[in-house]
Write an enzyme that holds these catalytic residues in place. Structure first.
Site, PDB file in Angstrom:
ATOM      1  N   PRO A  44       0.801  -1.228   0.000  1.00  0.00           N
ATOM      2  CA  PRO A  44       0.000   0.000   0.000  1.00  0.00           C
ATOM      3  C   PRO A  44       0.835   1.279   0.000  1.00  0.00           C
ATOM      4  CG  PRO A  44      -0.812  -1.575   1.636  1.00  0.00           C
ATOM      5  CD  PRO A  44       0.527  -2.076   1.172  1.00  0.00           C
ATOM      6  N   GLU A  45       0.103   2.397  -0.108  1.00  0.00           N
ATOM      7  CA  GLU A  45       0.712   3.733  -0.065  1.00  0.00           C
ATOM      8  C   GLU A  45       1.310   3.994   1.314  1.00  0.00           C
ATOM      9  OE1 GLU A  45      -0.573   8.204  -1.469  1.00  0.00           O
ATOM     10  OE2 GLU A  45      -2.041   7.042  -0.327  1.00  0.00           O
ATOM     11  N   VAL A  46       2.483   4.652   1.321  1.00  0.00           N
ATOM     12  CA  VAL A  46       3.256   4.923   2.548  1.00  0.00           C
ATOM     13  C   VAL A  46       3.044   3.825   3.598  1.00  0.00           C
ATOM     14  CG1 VAL A  46       3.666   7.380   2.257  1.00  0.00           C
ATOM     15  CG2 VAL A  46       1.540   6.684   3.296  1.00  0.00           C
ATOM     16  N   TRP A  47       3.218   2.617   3.175  1.00  0.00           N
ATOM     17  CA  TRP A  47       3.099   1.434   4.047  1.00  0.00           C
ATOM     18  C   TRP A  47       4.021   1.567   5.248  1.00  0.00           C
ATOM     19  CZ3 TRP A  47       0.779  -2.757   5.700  1.00  0.00           C
ATOM     20  CH2 TRP A  47       1.524  -3.849   6.198  1.00  0.00           C
ATOM     21  N   GLN A 220      -4.286  -0.414   2.728  1.00  0.00           N
ATOM     22  CA  GLN A 220      -4.071  -0.609   4.160  1.00  0.00           C
ATOM     23  C   GLN A 220      -5.375  -0.915   4.882  1.00  0.00           C
ATOM     24  OE1 GLN A 220      -1.817   2.448   6.191  1.00  0.00           O
ATOM     25  NE2 GLN A 220      -0.445   2.732   4.439  1.00  0.00           N
TER      26      GLN A 220
END
Length: 340
Positions: A44-47, A220
């Protein structure tokens, strides 16, 4: 071209505000994806260290959380990314990773694409952070629109609402993207239909159809513990758990995976029939036979932008270009690149 590519997309909760803990969880998920036969896995984004959802709901109360978040951002050459690169090589799997990148004193929303031998093939930044994100992160530039050749096909990556900017999509289409990593934060969390899992699934299906590419959508989740981690120092978040909507989509918009429960952590898998690309490209190619260059022209400036440019460094680069380019042309890597 390979006949089949085994792909995976992650739906999971990070270890909030904990770069080391989320790195360990990343490696565990990489190992799990490899055991599942995946050749590429999307995160995911900025995991790392998690999407800062608290910023949407807080004012000055967020500042202690911002400080904690910034401390847990990671650098391109740091030990966290090094460990993940090692895990990719150990497990012979390509990894598309979202993370908060620290560069100097600023943070960026970044993605890395790591080869199955551990090579860092793409290191890109979100071109324009969305809404409240702009208070925490800087922006990227034209050099961050990248599609690369790999043994699996041509791979690229965008995150979140970058998929709603038509020029971003056109840049990826023009580069012949075939497998697309689509990274998202917690969905259904913000109380807006534009960030609902249903809407974002439509966005990703449209991307697959427009680009003629397979889309690996990773997102997320957040649990009660995650909500508690972000509900400190006077920050109040909505009562919510879940947010996951991971899936893999074919160029004909078919969803190739069964959906996990929104609050479940896991990995979805699909075998990508790569020959399907020939059909989708036969029907439509917005940068080729389905384009109208006599009506529209599209240009990308790939120049890497720097906030600070030292005159002696710029002069040295200028002299180097002059001595190595007898035609007098600029370095192609720094030139404006017309596309389509």
């Amino acid at each position: 071209m390979k006949e089949l590519v085994r792909a995976a997309a992650v739906q999971a909760e990070p270890v909030w505000f904990d770069a080391s803990g989320t790195t360990g969880k990343t490696i565990t998920l990489i190992e799990e994806a490899a055991r599942g036969g995946a050749e590429i896995v999307a995160f995911p984004e900025v995991w790392i260290p998690g999407y800062p959802a608290f910023m949407v709901f807080a004012g000055e109360a967020e500042l202690p959380l911002v400080a904690e978040y910034r401390v847990n951002a990671i650098s391109i050459d740091g030990p966290e990314l090094g460990a993940i690169r090692h895990a990719a090589a150990e497990n012979h799997i390509m990894v598309g990773l979202g993370f908060a990148e620290r560069a100097g004193r600023s943070l960026y929303m970044s993605q890395a694409v790591i080869s199955s031998t551990g090579e860092l093939r793409i290191a890109r930044r979100k071109l324009k952070p969305t809404h409240r994100e702009r208070a925490l992160y800087g922006q990227g530039d034209g050099s961050d629109l990248q599609v690369i050749d790999t043994p699996l096909g041509r791979v690229g990556a965008l995150m979140c609402w970058e998929h709603l900017q038509p020029f971003n999509k056109m840049a990826m289409i023009a580069e012949g993207e075939q497998i697309h990593i689509s990274s998202w934060p917690i969905l259904d969390f913000f109380g807006a239909s534009m960030m609902s899992s249903e809407t974002i699934a439509v966005v990703n299906r449209a991307y697959a159809m427009e680009s003629g590419a397979f889309v690996l959508m990773a997102s997320q989740t957040i649990s009660a513990a995650g909500r508690a981690a972000m509900s400190r120092h006077g920050v109040e978040l909505p009562e919510f758990q879940g947010g996951g909507a991971a899936c893999i989509i074919a160029p004909d918009t078919t969803v190739l995976t069964e959906r996990l429960a929104p609050d479940a952590e896991g990995i979805v898998y699909a075998d990508l029939p790569m020959r399907l690309l020939e059909i989708s490209n036969y029907l439509t190619d917005p940068a080729g036979h389905y384009s109208r260059p006599d009506v529209y022209r599209f240009t990308i400036d790939r120049t890497r932008r720097r906030s600070v440019e030292y005159l002696d460094d710029a002069l040295a680069r200028s002299n180097e270009r002059t001595s190595t380019a007898p035609t007098g042309k600029d370095d192609p890597a720094e030139a404006t690149a017309p596309v389509a």
